[in-house]
Scaffold this active site. Structure first.
Site: not given
Ligand code: CTP
Length: 396
Positions: A205-207
């Site tokens: 995933g990412n932020r």
């Protein structure tokens, strides 16, 4: 179209302050969230209990009466619009000169939201050269001034200087918020960070929090557009906004590509994974089996798919950069977008998860336009104004 809008209503010391209670009531009835800020002299004309009763929140009366360290900044950033009604001659003078010795003037100085003022004073004061100078300065600063009207004034006098009616002030506030400017537009927005499964419990995933894309979608709906929001984060609820919740880049691509042909504008604010595990495990990967070899494969480029459509919507891309915005200019050209919004996600207090964003716009001719750090909703408002302007010039 004031529903869901956050309005700071400043009330200063003139007899017209009694009408501000009615204005507060009109705004609340229209669905706005209203916080009132009153000056000391306004409290001689209107009681705090009246304003608490009408808005559900006690009025802010000064820097030192509030529980937070910087109430002026909290209110300034919270507001979608700030209204000062009535605005006395002294208030106009303070605002024109940036004198921020009271809470209300400090809110007006600190906010980047639209400001609407409704002057009220005796005719002699309104026509005095100093008030004329202050008026010109406020107009030059982009403040919207409604009225004053002519009619009976305090103390039995009559003439220009009377505050306009609350209905007219509410209408000016609506206009300052761009109500109706996207009427008839169909808009598609992507938001959030996609999650690509490694196994049923873990993902790549990412932020991204989805806040920027959600602000873009909500702002478009508030301006009258019919909005489809394809998001990988928990979506907001709003009138005229249909949310489609997705998880992966593939799901986002399918949701977007099947709808992009029917919209006028597509804003791709999502942080889409570029790579995903090629073969996600069907059962949980066990520690005892040792570290897995994670083989990745490319995901579909959602934006590129929309850019290749003919006809295609007016297309706005976002670029998450970890360096100066100049680096995104080549990306704007290669992506074939009409507008690219670049932000450096390493800047503190801006970007991922934060309430604010500091962006640079890359225009169709390759020029870079830097914006100061602003609340995300304000970035969204200015972005829609820019898109409307570019579209009216005849880009698709
Ligand atoms: N984007 C997309 N689909 C992808 C990757 C990105 O639609 N698989 C969109 C994003 O929503 C954004 C734009 O493309 O509007 C740019 O995203 P960004 O991650 O900055 O660019 P990339 O093309 O991934 O380039 P790089 O990772 O090399 O910076």
């Amino acid at each position: 179209m004031l529903a869901g809008r956050r309005i700071v209503l400043g009330i200063t010391g003139g007899i017209a302050a009694y009408k501000s209670a009615h204005l507060a009531r009109l705004l609340v009835q229209a669905g706005a969230e209203v916080r009132t800020v009153v000056t000391e002299s306004a409290l001689r004309f209107i009681g705090p209990a009246t304003l608490s009763g009408l808005t559900g929140v006690a009025p802010a009366t000064g820097f030192w009466d509030e529980p937070t360290a910087a109430p002026h900044l909290d209110l300034a950033r919270w507001a979608d619009a700030v209204c000062v009604a009535p605005a006395t001659a002294a208030t106009m003078a303070r605002l024109a000169h940036g004198l921020s010795e009271d809470l209300l003037s400090a809110v007006v100085l600190a906010t980047r939201a639209p400001v609407v003022i409704a002057p009220a004073m005796h005719s002699e004061m309104w026509s005095h050269p100093s008030t004329r100078r202050n008026l010109a300065a406020l107009l030059a600063d982009g403040v919207t001034v409604v009225g004053p009207a002519s009619g009976p004034l305090a103390g039995g006098d009559a003439g220009p200087g009377r505050m306009v009616e609350p209905e007219e002030i509410a209408a000016a506030l609506e206009r300052s918020l761009g109500a109706g400017t996207l009427e008839g537009w169909r808009v598609l927005v992507t938001a959030g960070g996609t999650r690509e499964p490694i196994d049923p419990v873990r993902f790549v995933g990412n932020r991204s929090s989805g806040k920027m894309g959600h602000a873009v979608a909500e702002e478009a709906a508030a301006r009258g557009a019919v909005v489809t929001l394809v998001t990988a984060a928990d979506p907001p609820a709003a009138r005229r906004l249909e949310a489609i919740r997705v998880e992966t880049a593939q799901e986002m691509a399918e949701a977007v590509w099947s709808r992009a042909g029917e919209v006028d504008v597509a804003v791709m604010a999502a942080a889409v994974a570029d790579f995903r595990p090629a073969q996600p495990a069907s059962g949980k990967l066990r520690r005892a089996a040792g570290p897995p070899d994670l083989v990745l494969e490319p995901t579909p480029d959602v934006l590129a798919g929309v850019a290749a459509m003919r006809p295609r919507p007016f297309l706005v891309g976002f670029a998450a950069e970890t360096g100066p915005a100049e680096g995104a200019v080549a990306k704007a050209v290669s992506k074939g977008v009409d507008l690219l919004v670049a932000n450096d996600v390493t800047v503190a207090g801006s970007g991922f998860g934060s309430e604010d964003n500091e962006v640079a716009l890359i225009l169709p001719d390759g020029t870079l336009e830097r914006w100061e750090r602003l609340p995300k909703r304000r970035v969204a408002a200015l972005l829609w104004e820019r898109i409307a302007e570019l579209r009216s010039r005849g880009t698709p």
